[in-house]
Design a protein around this motif. Structure first.
Motif, PDB file in Angstrom:
ATOM      1  N   TYR A  94      42.246  37.840  34.891  1.00 60.68           N
ATOM      2  CA  TYR A  94      41.010  37.221  35.234  1.00 60.68           C
ATOM      3  C   TYR A  94      40.379  36.678  33.914  1.00 60.68           C
ATOM      4  O   TYR A  94      39.300  36.637  33.849  1.00 60.68           O
ATOM      5  CB  TYR A  94      40.161  37.763  35.915  1.00 60.68           C
ATOM      6  CG  TYR A  94      40.500  38.347  37.473  1.00 60.68           C
ATOM      7  CD1 TYR A  94      40.153  37.327  38.428  1.00 60.68           C
ATOM      8  CD2 TYR A  94      41.118  39.368  37.858  1.00 60.68           C
ATOM      9  CE1 TYR A  94      40.662  37.401  39.897  1.00 60.68           C
ATOM     10  CE2 TYR A  94      41.560  39.563  39.066  1.00 60.68           C
ATOM     11  CZ  TYR A  94      41.296  38.893  40.149  1.00 60.68           C
ATOM     12  OH  TYR A  94      41.816  39.220  41.307  1.00 60.68           O
ATOM     13  N   ALA A 108      29.020  42.946  32.467  1.00 62.01           N
ATOM     14  CA  ALA A 108      29.134  42.455  33.894  1.00 62.01           C
ATOM     15  C   ALA A 108      30.378  41.827  34.322  1.00 62.01           C
ATOM     16  O   ALA A 108      30.818  42.115  35.239  1.00 62.01           O
ATOM     17  CB  ALA A 108      27.889  41.379  34.279  1.00 62.01           C
ATOM     18  N   ILE A 109      30.812  41.046  33.407  1.00 59.44           N
ATOM     19  CA  ILE A 109      32.063  40.160  33.531  1.00 59.44           C
ATOM     20  C   ILE A 109      33.145  41.155  33.643  1.00 59.44           C
ATOM     21  O   ILE A 109      33.997  41.352  34.507  1.00 59.44           O
ATOM     22  CB  ILE A 109      32.468  39.247  32.261  1.00 59.44           C
ATOM     23  CG1 ILE A 109      31.248  38.313  32.457  1.00 59.44           C
ATOM     24  CG2 ILE A 109      33.784  38.721  32.408  1.00 59.44           C
ATOM     25  CD1 ILE A 109      31.183  37.326  31.127  1.00 59.44           C
ATOM     26  N   CYS A 130      33.767  49.856  31.113  1.00 58.98           N
ATOM     27  CA  CYS A 130      33.270  48.208  31.020  1.00 58.98           C
ATOM     28  C   CYS A 130      32.267  47.931  29.992  1.00 58.98           C
ATOM     29  O   CYS A 130      32.507  46.967  29.012  1.00 58.98           O
ATOM     30  CB  CYS A 130      32.189  47.870  32.235  1.00 58.98           C
ATOM     31  SG  CYS A 130      33.496  47.833  33.819  1.00 58.98           S
ATOM     32  N   LYS A 176      32.931  44.404  34.699  1.00 59.69           N
ATOM     33  CA  LYS A 176      32.663  45.117  36.074  1.00 59.69           C
ATOM     34  C   LYS A 176      33.199  44.225  37.218  1.00 59.69           C
ATOM     35  O   LYS A 176      34.169  44.675  38.136  1.00 59.69           O
ATOM     36  CB  LYS A 176      31.432  45.207  36.288  1.00 59.69           C
ATOM     37  CG  LYS A 176      31.094  46.325  37.386  1.00 59.69           C
ATOM     38  CD  LYS A 176      31.757  47.482  37.311  1.00 59.69           C
ATOM     39  CE  LYS A 176      31.715  48.279  38.637  1.00 59.69           C
ATOM     40  NZ  LYS A 176      32.464  49.643  38.513  1.00 59.69           N
ATOM     41  N   LYS A 177      33.214  42.814  37.084  1.00 57.63           N
ATOM     42  CA  LYS A 177      33.735  41.886  38.171  1.00 57.63           C
ATOM     43  C   LYS A 177      35.138  42.138  38.073  1.00 57.63           C
ATOM     44  O   LYS A 177      35.982  42.210  39.086  1.00 57.63           O
ATOM     45  CB  LYS A 177      33.273  40.532  37.893  1.00 57.63           C
ATOM     46  CG  LYS A 177      31.893  40.178  38.250  1.00 57.63           C
ATOM     47  CD  LYS A 177      31.672  38.903  37.855  1.00 57.63           C
ATOM     48  CE  LYS A 177      29.940  38.451  38.118  1.00 57.63           C
ATOM     49  NZ  LYS A 177      29.874  37.027  38.000  1.00 57.63           N
ATOM     50  N   LEU A 185      37.419  34.083  33.188  1.00 63.10           N
ATOM     51  CA  LEU A 185      36.132  34.354  33.452  1.00 63.10           C
ATOM     52  C   LEU A 185      35.370  34.423  32.102  1.00 63.10           C
ATOM     53  O   LEU A 185      34.105  34.493  32.155  1.00 63.10           O
ATOM     54  CB  LEU A 185      36.004  35.704  34.073  1.00 63.10           C
ATOM     55  CG  LEU A 185      36.195  35.668  35.688  1.00 63.10           C
ATOM     56  CD1 LEU A 185      35.881  37.324  36.063  1.00 63.10           C
ATOM     57  CD2 LEU A 185      35.350  34.970  36.233  1.00 63.10           C
ATOM     58  N   LYS A 222      37.760  43.197  41.128  1.00 63.00           N
ATOM     59  CA  LYS A 222      38.702  42.395  41.384  1.00 63.00           C
ATOM     60  C   LYS A 222      40.322  42.816  41.316  1.00 63.00           C
ATOM     61  O   LYS A 222      41.051  42.700  42.497  1.00 63.00           O
ATOM     62  CB  LYS A 222      38.633  41.245  40.715  1.00 63.00           C
ATOM     63  CG  LYS A 222      37.238  40.277  41.393  1.00 63.00           C
ATOM     64  CD  LYS A 222      37.670  39.405  42.649  1.00 63.00           C
ATOM     65  CE  LYS A 222      36.608  38.625  42.866  1.00 63.00           C
ATOM     66  NZ  LYS A 222      36.769  37.802  44.227  1.00 63.00           N
TER      67      LYS A 222
END
Length: 263
Positions: free
Chosen positions: A113, A89-90, A61, A92-93, A116, A97
């Motif tokens: 995604y 952090a984005i 990430c 990792k999301k 984001l 997901k």
């Protein structure tokens, strides 16, 4: 993690078992105790298997965050804080997901995604939307590899506000693809895909008191977007001051930027 009392003597360095240091975007001195589990034990001991898996995925990430930061150049240099933690952090999301594979080997499929990333702000003290206070319309054509930005007439004191004393400004843009980041069984996440291309543009310098007309900026990549690519368009405003020779010098730490559109 703790913080040094602001009333105490301000310094950085190591004293005894404590290290005092600063990080970009944090105006206080951070205090951290030295020590903990040895690196050798974390790398070899069976009880730290889950930790090793998490560390591998986190490193992936972080690499993607650095990759995105590179693609944002020259807009990224207008940031006023350390953008790597929120970008990481984005990622990792997205990793959690979009992939239910084995822990430590999960892919980062940004294309699923990508939304984001849209609207990601590069500034906290003076965000881009507080300087140009009017929506900017932009579109991305994946098949043609193009981005089009409609800049409305900018009028100081009406939809253009500068918190700095610089007398000139210009708009800067970056546009390029971001590939999905897949785990490699041999290399983990070491092989970050190199960007196929990146385009940048900038408008001429304009005096801050001068209104401007409507502008249309078109950016063209040399290829269409691949299925595993996300096209990212970023915009920034950079402040400048006149030089003795008549040129304009871009001022350090005076500007703002954001990810305007992804597609």
């Amino acid at each position: 993690m703790g913080f040094l009392d602001p009333n105490a003597t301000q310094f950085t360095g190591t004293v005894g078992d404590f290290t005092y240091y600063r990080l970009p975007g944090i105006d206080r001195i951070i205090v951290r105790r030295k020590g903990g589990v040895s690196k050798k034990r974390i790398k070899k001991a069976p009880e730290f298997e889950r930790t090793r898996q998490n560390n591998v995925e986190f490193s992936g990430c972080a690499k993607v965050a650095a990759y995105i930061h590179d693609q944002l150049h020259p807009v990224a240099r207008l940031a006023d804080y350390n953008v790597f933690p929120p970008l990481t952090a984005i990622m990792k999301k997205i990793q959690l997901k979009c992939d239910t594979g084995n822990r430590g080997e999960r892919n980062i499929r940004i294309s699923r995604y990508r939304f984001l990333l849209e609207g990601f702000q590069l500034n906290r003290a003076h965000p881009f939307g507080g300087i140009i206070r009017q929506p900017l319309h932009a579109s991305i054509d994946r098949e043609r590899g193009t981005a089009t930005i409609e800049i409305p007439p900018l009028m100081p004191g009406m939809n253009l506000f500068s918190p700095w004393k610089a007398s000139y400004y210009r708009l800067v843009f970056s546009f390029g693809p971001i590939q999905d980041f897949m785990h490699d069984p041999q290399w983990d996440y070491q092989r970050c895909p190199y960007p196929r291309s990146r385009e940048s543009a900038e408008t001429p310098w304009v005096h801050l008191t001068q209104p401007t007309d409507r502008q249309t900026i078109t950016m063209q990549l040399p290829h269409a977007a691949a299925e595993d690519e996300t096209l990212m368009l970023a915009i920034g405003i950079q402040m400048g001051s006149p030089e003795p020779d008549g040129g304009i010098w871009g001022n350090a730490k005076q500007g703002a930027g954001m990810v305007l559109r992804v597609g």
